[in-house]
Scaffold this motif. Structure first.
Motif, short mmCIF file in Angstrom:
data_model
loop_
_atom_site.label_atom_id
_atom_site.label_comp_id
_atom_site.label_asym_id
_atom_site.label_seq_id
_atom_site.Cartn_x
_atom_site.Cartn_y
_atom_site.Cartn_z
N MET A 1 51.46 39.66 26.22
CA MET A 1 49.68 40.00 26.69
C MET A 1 50.03 41.60 27.41
O MET A 1 48.77 42.05 27.68
CB MET A 1 49.42 39.05 27.50
N VAL A 2 50.90 41.94 27.63
CA VAL A 2 50.98 43.49 28.03
C VAL A 2 50.26 44.40 27.22
O VAL A 2 50.68 44.35 26.09
CB VAL A 2 52.46 43.64 28.44
N GLY A 3 49.42 44.90 27.92
CA GLY A 3 48.46 45.94 26.90
C GLY A 3 47.32 45.29 26.50
O GLY A 3 46.41 46.14 25.86
N ARG A 4 47.25 43.96 26.46
CA ARG A 4 46.09 43.35 26.07
C ARG A 4 44.95 43.18 27.23
O ARG A 4 45.22 43.19 28.41
CB ARG A 4 46.34 42.08 25.46
N SER A 5 43.40 43.06 26.72
CA SER A 5 42.58 42.76 27.63
C SER A 5 42.59 41.23 27.84
O SER A 5 42.67 40.27 26.99
CB SER A 5 41.48 43.32 27.22
N VAL A 6 42.33 40.83 29.02
CA VAL A 6 42.28 39.42 29.47
C VAL A 6 41.22 39.07 30.30
O VAL A 6 40.71 40.00 31.08
CB VAL A 6 43.54 38.90 29.92
N THR A 7 40.54 37.77 30.16
CA THR A 7 39.54 37.11 30.87
C THR A 7 40.03 36.17 31.74
O THR A 7 40.60 35.26 31.13
CB THR A 7 38.31 36.73 30.09
N TYR A 8 39.73 36.14 33.07
CA TYR A 8 40.17 35.17 34.23
C TYR A 8 39.18 34.70 35.04
O TYR A 8 38.27 35.87 35.49
CB TYR A 8 41.56 35.31 34.63
N PRO A 9 39.02 33.58 35.73
CA PRO A 9 38.10 33.48 36.64
C PRO A 9 38.38 34.28 37.99
O PRO A 9 39.47 34.21 38.50
CB PRO A 9 38.21 32.08 37.22
N GLY A 10 37.51 35.05 38.66
CA GLY A 10 37.72 35.72 39.80
C GLY A 10 37.01 35.04 40.85
O GLY A 10 37.08 33.85 40.75
N ALA A 11 36.55 35.84 41.81
CA ALA A 11 36.04 35.29 43.12
C ALA A 11 34.54 34.57 42.74
O ALA A 11 34.12 35.17 41.84
CB ALA A 11 35.75 36.46 44.04
N ASP A 12 34.58 33.56 43.29
CA ASP A 12 33.32 32.75 43.11
C ASP A 12 33.25 32.28 41.79
O ASP A 12 32.04 32.20 41.12
CB ASP A 12 32.21 33.37 43.52
N ASN A 13 34.46 32.27 40.98
CA ASN A 13 34.35 31.78 39.53
C ASN A 13 33.72 32.59 38.41
O ASN A 13 33.20 32.16 37.50
CB ASN A 13 33.85 30.31 39.51
#
Length: 148
Positions: free
Chosen positions: A95-107
């Protein structure tokens, strides 16, 4: 005067060398009978058997086969755990160099580019911007946007 009956059995805690409850370590998910405990029980069974009624040889062979099975299954489980860890790290490093989406603050979902991956005690961790993101938190992976 009544005499208390004496017991002819040996408590399992004595056989396994268990400590008093205050001295015991906290239980973990691996607090099951392992091969060492199985072997101790088998030796204790032989040690405390009635000499006038020795253990049936077929029963002894069955217990020996069970011991061998426990040992082999333990080896297989350890090998699988190593393979899973290697697979997880390979997935994280890909995944290095790829764009990822993850839950941040307050989901609220956060998207960023993975700059590095490392393996911690809790599993693979991705570095996204200035945040450490566990691999298990990643919701989506996409190709990183092209830079102009």
């Amino acid at each position: 005067m009544a005499v208390a009956p004496t017991s002819s059995y040996t408590p399992i805690a004595d056989v396994l060398g268990a400590k008093a409850p205050s001295e015991q370590k906290p239980k973990t998910s691996n607090d099951e009978l392992d091969k060492d405990a199985f072997l101790k029980l088998l030796v204790a069974q032989l040690k405390y058997q009635d000499p006038s009624k020795p253990m049936d040889s077929s029963e002894f062979m069955a217990q020996t086969a069970q011991f061998t099975s426990v040992e082999k299954l333990t080896t297989i489980a350890e090998g699988q755990a190593s393979m899973i860890a290697a697979s997880n790290f390979q997935a994280a490093s890909s995944m290095v160099g790829r764009s990822v989406t993850y839950p941040g603050a307050d989901n609220v979902d956060v998207t960023g580019v993975v700059s590095s991956a490392r393996f911690s005690a809790d599993g693979p961790v991705l570095r996204v911007g200035d945040k450490d993101v566990p691999l298990t938190s990643v919701k989506e992976v996409t190709a990183a946007p092209a830079t102009a």
